[in-house]
Design a protein around this motif. Structure first.
Motif, PDB file in Angstrom:
ATOM      1  N   SER A   1       0.816  -1.220   0.000  1.00 46.82           N
ATOM      2  CA  SER A   1       0.000   0.000   0.000  1.00 46.82           C
ATOM      3  C   SER A   1       0.847   1.267   0.000  1.00 46.82           C
ATOM      4  O   SER A   1       0.315   2.374  -0.037  1.00 46.82           O
ATOM      5  N   ALA A   2       2.161   1.124   0.031  1.00 48.46           N
ATOM      6  CA  ALA A   2       3.125   2.242  -0.055  1.00 48.46           C
ATOM      7  C   ALA A   2       2.942   3.288   1.041  1.00 48.46           C
ATOM      8  O   ALA A   2       3.239   4.456   0.839  1.00 48.46           O
ATOM      9  N   ASN A   3       2.490   2.869   2.221  1.00 46.29           N
ATOM     10  CA  ASN A   3       2.434   3.812   3.338  1.00 46.29           C
ATOM     11  C   ASN A   3       3.560   3.555   4.344  1.00 46.29           C
ATOM     12  O   ASN A   3       3.689   4.264   5.325  1.00 46.29           O
ATOM     13  N   ARG A   4       4.377   2.542   4.082  1.00 44.42           N
ATOM     14  CA  ARG A   4       5.547   2.240   4.899  1.00 44.42           C
ATOM     15  C   ARG A   4       6.753   2.028   3.990  1.00 44.42           C
ATOM     16  O   ARG A   4       6.638   1.452   2.914  1.00 44.42           O
ATOM     17  N   MET A   5       7.897   2.503   4.456  1.00 44.90           N
ATOM     18  CA  MET A   5       9.122   2.392   3.676  1.00 44.90           C
ATOM     19  C   MET A   5      10.253   1.943   4.587  1.00 44.90           C
ATOM     20  O   MET A   5      10.302   2.339   5.754  1.00 44.90           O
ATOM     21  N   LYS A   6      11.143   1.118   4.051  1.00 40.87           N
ATOM     22  CA  LYS A   6      12.377   0.764   4.746  1.00 40.87           C
ATOM     23  C   LYS A   6      13.540   1.152   3.848  1.00 40.87           C
ATOM     24  O   LYS A   6      13.490   0.985   2.631  1.00 40.87           O
ATOM     25  N   VAL A   7      14.577   1.682   4.481  1.00 36.42           N
ATOM     26  CA  VAL A   7      15.788   2.088   3.773  1.00 36.42           C
ATOM     27  C   VAL A   7      16.960   1.345   4.413  1.00 36.42           C
ATOM     28  O   VAL A   7      17.131   1.388   5.628  1.00 36.42           O
ATOM     29  N   ILE A   8      17.719   0.665   3.572  1.00 38.86           N
ATOM     30  CA  ILE A   8      18.934  -0.030   4.013  1.00 38.86           C
ATOM     31  C   ILE A   8      20.113   0.729   3.423  1.00 38.86           C
ATOM     32  O   ILE A   8      20.136   1.027   2.227  1.00 38.86           O
TER      33      ILE A   8
ATOM     34  N   ARG B   1       6.844   5.531   8.345  1.00 41.83           N
ATOM     35  CA  ARG B   1       5.436   5.218   8.115  1.00 41.83           C
ATOM     36  C   ARG B   1       4.668   6.524   8.025  1.00 41.83           C
ATOM     37  O   ARG B   1       4.837   7.415   8.849  1.00 41.83           O
ATOM     38  N   LEU B   2       3.840   6.625   6.998  1.00 41.95           N
ATOM     39  CA  LEU B   2       2.956   7.780   6.865  1.00 41.95           C
ATOM     40  C   LEU B   2       1.624   7.433   7.524  1.00 41.95           C
ATOM     41  O   LEU B   2       1.061   6.368   7.278  1.00 41.95           O
ATOM     42  N   HIS B   3       1.130   8.317   8.369  1.00 41.73           N
ATOM     43  CA  HIS B   3      -0.147   8.072   9.036  1.00 41.73           C
ATOM     44  C   HIS B   3      -1.319   8.330   8.098  1.00 41.73           C
ATOM     45  O   HIS B   3      -2.376   7.730   8.237  1.00 41.73           O
ATOM     46  N   LYS B   4      -1.129   9.235   7.150  1.00 42.07           N
ATOM     47  CA  LYS B   4      -2.158   9.521   6.142  1.00 42.07           C
ATOM     48  C   LYS B   4      -1.491   9.549   4.784  1.00 42.07           C
ATOM     49  O   LYS B   4      -0.392  10.062   4.634  1.00 42.07           O
ATOM     50  N   GLY B   5      -2.183   9.036   3.787  1.00 41.10           N
ATOM     51  CA  GLY B   5      -1.644   9.052   2.432  1.00 41.10           C
ATOM     52  C   GLY B   5      -0.635   7.938   2.211  1.00 41.10           C
ATOM     53  O   GLY B   5      -0.526   7.000   2.999  1.00 41.10           O
ATOM     54  N   SER B   6       0.107   8.072   1.122  1.00 40.93           N
ATOM     55  CA  SER B   6       1.105   7.060   0.779  1.00 40.93           C
ATOM     56  C   SER B   6       2.263   7.719   0.035  1.00 40.93           C
ATOM     57  O   SER B   6       2.157   8.844  -0.435  1.00 40.93           O
ATOM     58  N   PHE B   7       3.356   6.979  -0.030  1.00 36.77           N
ATOM     59  CA  PHE B   7       4.506   7.434  -0.804  1.00 36.77           C
ATOM     60  C   PHE B   7       4.177   7.288  -2.280  1.00 36.77           C
ATOM     61  O   PHE B   7       3.442   6.391  -2.677  1.00 36.77           O
ATOM     62  N   ASN B   8       4.706   8.163  -3.106  1.00 36.75           N
ATOM     63  CA  ASN B   8       4.511   8.080  -4.556  1.00 36.75           C
ATOM     64  C   ASN B   8       5.469   7.024  -5.108  1.00 36.75           C
ATOM     65  O   ASN B   8       6.515   7.337  -5.650  1.00 36.75           O
ATOM     66  N   TRP B   9       5.069   5.768  -4.930  1.00 34.31           N
ATOM     67  CA  TRP B   9       5.917   4.636  -5.291  1.00 34.31           C
ATOM     68  C   TRP B   9       5.572   4.159  -6.688  1.00 34.31           C
ATOM     69  O   TRP B   9       4.415   4.127  -7.064  1.00 34.31           O
ATOM     70  N   ILE B  10       6.566   3.778  -7.446  1.00 32.84           N
ATOM     71  CA  ILE B  10       6.361   3.222  -8.781  1.00 32.84           C
ATOM     72  C   ILE B  10       5.878   1.784  -8.620  1.00 32.84           C
ATOM     73  O   ILE B  10       6.451   1.010  -7.866  1.00 32.84           O
ATOM     74  N   LYS B  11       4.828   1.442  -9.316  1.00 30.45           N
ATOM     75  CA  LYS B  11       4.323   0.069  -9.306  1.00 30.45           C
ATOM     76  C   LYS B  11       4.628  -0.561 -10.651  1.00 30.45           C
ATOM     77  O   LYS B  11       4.430   0.046 -11.694  1.00 30.45           O
TER      78      LYS B  11
END
Length: 112
Positions: free
Chosen positions: A46-53, A66-76
């Motif tokens: 759902s692109a509302n959580r991201m992990k960076v290594i 984690r975004l509480h509202k909305g989502s990251f503009n992630w490429i699907k």
């Protein structure tokens, strides 16, 4: 701070329960290797959580957001091995939820 030379985005959804070892295995599978001074981005379906290594040459850093509202503009993409390289400006826009794909449109606008 941590030196980051390249920022890579995996477009395949990631299980956010994954820890460092699982994500490092995924980095090797998707990107071929985990290079020092590179950041690797993963998001859930759902692109509302991201992990960076980030591998800094001495160890591994893991950061999550984690975004509480909305989502990251992630490429699907249907291709689970597809990846993108982001600039620092695009990354900064991405992490706050802005449409980072449009940054080049606005780079030539001059303010008076």
């Amino acid at each position: 701070m941590i030196r980051i030379d390249s920022i890579w985005m995996s477009v395949a959804p990631c299980d956010m329960r994954s820890g460092m070892d699982t994500l490092m295995n995924q980095i090797i599978a998707v990107f071929g290797a985990a290079h020092a001074h590179n950041a690797y981005l993963f998001a859930n379906r759902s692109a509302n959580r991201m992990k960076v290594i980030v591998r800094d040459g001495f160890g591994i850093w893991l950061c999550s957001r984690r975004l509480h509202k909305g989502s990251f503009n992630w490429i699907k993409s249907p291709d689970s091995t597809a990846t993108l390289t982001l600039s620092t400006e695009q990354f900064n826009a991405l992490i706050v939820g802005l449409p980072w794909q449009r940054l080049e449109q606005y780079s030539n606008i001059q303010c008076l």
